[in-house]
Design a protein around this motif. Sequence first.
Motif, PDB file in Angstrom:
ATOM      1  N   GLU A 136      22.624  61.472  58.901  1.00 35.72           N
ATOM      2  CA  GLU A 136      21.762  61.291  57.983  1.00 35.72           C
ATOM      3  C   GLU A 136      21.909  60.188  56.072  1.00 35.72           C
ATOM      4  OE1 GLU A 136      17.731  61.194  57.618  1.00 35.72           O
ATOM      5  OE2 GLU A 136      17.145  60.927  59.938  1.00 35.72           O
ATOM      6  N   MET A 137      22.503  59.593  56.330  1.00 39.23           N
ATOM      7  CA  MET A 137      23.283  58.938  54.902  1.00 39.23           C
ATOM      8  C   MET A 137      23.014  57.788  54.352  1.00 39.23           C
ATOM      9  SD  MET A 137      27.059  59.012  56.021  1.00 39.23           S
ATOM     10  CE  MET A 137      26.770  61.071  56.466  1.00 39.23           C
ATOM     11  N   PRO A 138      22.834  57.440  53.068  1.00 39.28           N
ATOM     12  CA  PRO A 138      22.474  56.874  52.399  1.00 39.28           C
ATOM     13  C   PRO A 138      23.471  55.331  52.250  1.00 39.28           C
ATOM     14  CG  PRO A 138      22.028  57.997  51.444  1.00 39.28           C
ATOM     15  CD  PRO A 138      22.975  58.955  51.754  1.00 39.28           C
ATOM     16  N   ASP A 139      24.873  55.732  52.358  1.00 38.68           N
ATOM     17  CA  ASP A 139      25.908  55.502  52.791  1.00 38.68           C
ATOM     18  C   ASP A 139      27.092  55.934  53.224  1.00 38.68           C
ATOM     19  OD1 ASP A 139      28.405  54.139  52.211  1.00 38.68           O
ATOM     20  OD2 ASP A 139      29.021  55.286  50.215  1.00 38.68           O
ATOM     21  N   THR A 140      26.779  54.897  54.886  1.00 37.60           N
ATOM     22  CA  THR A 140      28.046  55.546  55.960  1.00 37.60           C
ATOM     23  C   THR A 140      28.967  54.794  55.885  1.00 37.60           C
ATOM     24  OG1 THR A 140      27.187  53.208  56.794  1.00 37.60           O
ATOM     25  CG2 THR A 140      25.632  54.859  57.040  1.00 37.60           C
ATOM     26  N   VAL A 141      29.524  54.228  54.717  1.00 35.24           N
ATOM     27  CA  VAL A 141      31.442  53.448  54.691  1.00 35.24           C
ATOM     28  C   VAL A 141      32.055  54.531  53.887  1.00 35.24           C
ATOM     29  CG1 VAL A 141      32.770  52.087  53.733  1.00 35.24           C
ATOM     30  CG2 VAL A 141      30.730  51.663  54.291  1.00 35.24           C
ATOM     31  N   ALA A 142      31.326  55.115  53.300  1.00 31.47           N
ATOM     32  CA  ALA A 142      32.638  56.418  52.863  1.00 31.47           C
ATOM     33  C   ALA A 142      32.840  57.701  53.561  1.00 31.47           C
ATOM     34  CB  ALA A 142      31.514  57.175  51.295  1.00 31.47           C
ATOM     35  N   SER A 143      31.495  58.076  54.286  1.00 28.88           N
ATOM     36  CA  SER A 143      32.309  59.074  55.032  1.00 28.88           C
ATOM     37  C   SER A 143      32.809  58.613  56.043  1.00 28.88           C
ATOM     38  CB  SER A 143      30.395  59.222  55.922  1.00 28.88           C
ATOM     39  OG  SER A 143      30.190  58.701  56.391  1.00 28.88           O
ATOM     40  N   PHE A 144      33.000  57.552  56.856  1.00 27.31           N
ATOM     41  CA  PHE A 144      33.723  56.832  58.016  1.00 27.31           C
ATOM     42  C   PHE A 144      35.187  57.531  57.435  1.00 27.31           C
ATOM     43  CE2 PHE A 144      35.598  53.103  59.852  1.00 27.31           C
ATOM     44  CZ  PHE A 144      35.842  53.636  60.912  1.00 27.31           C
ATOM     45  N   LEU A 145      35.218  56.228  56.312  1.00 24.35           N
ATOM     46  CA  LEU A 145      36.635  55.627  55.432  1.00 24.35           C
ATOM     47  C   LEU A 145      37.569  57.241  55.194  1.00 24.35           C
ATOM     48  CD1 LEU A 145      35.999  52.791  52.905  1.00 24.35           C
ATOM     49  CD2 LEU A 145      36.851  53.385  55.330  1.00 24.35           C
ATOM     50  N   ASN A 146      36.614  58.253  55.088  1.00 28.70           N
ATOM     51  CA  ASN A 146      37.362  59.554  54.086  1.00 28.70           C
ATOM     52  C   ASN A 146      37.450  60.652  55.372  1.00 28.70           C
ATOM     53  OD1 ASN A 146      34.488  60.778  54.562  1.00 28.70           O
ATOM     54  ND2 ASN A 146      34.694  61.030  52.719  1.00 28.70           N
ATOM     55  N   GLY A 147      36.944  60.170  56.904  1.00 30.41           N
ATOM     56  CA  GLY A 147      37.427  60.455  58.529  1.00 30.41           C
ATOM     57  C   GLY A 147      36.003  61.710  58.324  1.00 30.41           C
ATOM     58  N   GLU A 148      35.301  61.655  57.131  1.00 34.39           N
ATOM     59  CA  GLU A 148      34.311  62.784  58.168  1.00 34.39           C
ATOM     60  C   GLU A 148      33.429  62.490  59.004  1.00 34.39           C
ATOM     61  OE1 GLU A 148      30.857  63.870  54.734  1.00 34.39           O
ATOM     62  OE2 GLU A 148      33.098  63.769  53.233  1.00 34.39           O
ATOM     63  N   THR A 149      33.049  61.094  59.478  1.00 33.23           N
ATOM     64  CA  THR A 149      32.915  60.793  61.008  1.00 33.23           C
ATOM     65  C   THR A 149      33.237  60.023  61.356  1.00 33.23           C
ATOM     66  OG1 THR A 149      31.104  58.763  59.049  1.00 33.23           O
ATOM     67  CG2 THR A 149      29.865  60.591  59.615  1.00 33.23           C
ATOM     68  N   ALA A 150      33.074  59.742  62.623  1.00 32.97           N
ATOM     69  CA  ALA A 150      33.744  59.454  63.492  1.00 32.97           C
ATOM     70  C   ALA A 150      33.168  57.580  63.459  1.00 32.97           C
ATOM     71  CB  ALA A 150      33.783  59.356  64.682  1.00 32.97           C
TER      72      ALA A 150
END
Length: 309
Positions: A136-150
């Motif tokens: 769960e995270m308010p900003d799902t974009v940053a984590s995707f762009l930096n590779g933290e999430t697939a």
Amino acid sequence: MREIRIRLLWHKQAQFAGYLLAEELGLGKDAGVQIVCEGLDFSCKHVNAVLTGQTEMCVASPAHLLESTDPAALRWLLSIQQKSPLVYPARRSDGITTLADLAGKSAGVWPGHEDLELRWMLSRAGLSDDAVTRVEMPDTVASFLNGETATGQMTCYHELHMVEQALPVEDLVIFDGSRNGCAILKDGLIASAKLVDEEPEVVQAVVNAVLEGWTIAFDQPELALAACLSVRPDRTHAEEAAQLSAIRDLSLTGATLIEGLGFPDAAHMESAVTAMRELGEPVPPTVGLRDPRFWRAAPERLRRASWEA
């Protein structure tokens, strides 16, 4: 003047242009109602704001209603959008081309039990409920762009554009629920059942005002954009115009073109019920939760089924 507060599903933006116009133009005042729109509060989101008495109404989906702590205390009155806007981008370079390839990986989802559609999609792809770690995270974009999430839960009219601007389009695979019959609506006007029972004239005034606000937004987009930018000066005209155009496409389709603008199509609640059942979640009694009476009683000019392309 009766004040009715509407807690929005996200921050104020063109996604809610019709509601913002109803407030700015005082569209309910002739009936003694003043609409006040409130932006997202992660500490008490949409249906919870209604259940705790912080607001009288909210913008949320039939699924949010069904998965709430007290569905019987809520009523679903309208839906402007008639399609799910949710998308889930992933990188081909990560070896992901199908939903099944997400097994063992992580997905960013918005806080507050927002992942029913994604879980349903993964289940139908043959994955167990714990095969993909949902973060769960308010900003799902940053984590995707930096590779933290697939992958990450995003909307086609907002977050996806940010991803497409940052990554090569040819590397992206975009999953959405419509491909395997798992799309779940995110839009709807939800009201307190107590308000519906005790002050139906107030509810009707709000429904009329909201429908009028959206009719104006789609017929006179520049007026809508001015209202959006007045409350979100940090956004640009181009950003809001693109978003309003996307919202128009999501709205002027499906039941809108058959029944009319704002129709609370029972099929959307049925989809949420099916998802919950397939995922093994308890499904509350649904009789009476959808209340189309106020939509039917609204002026016919505000329930148009014919719209220019």
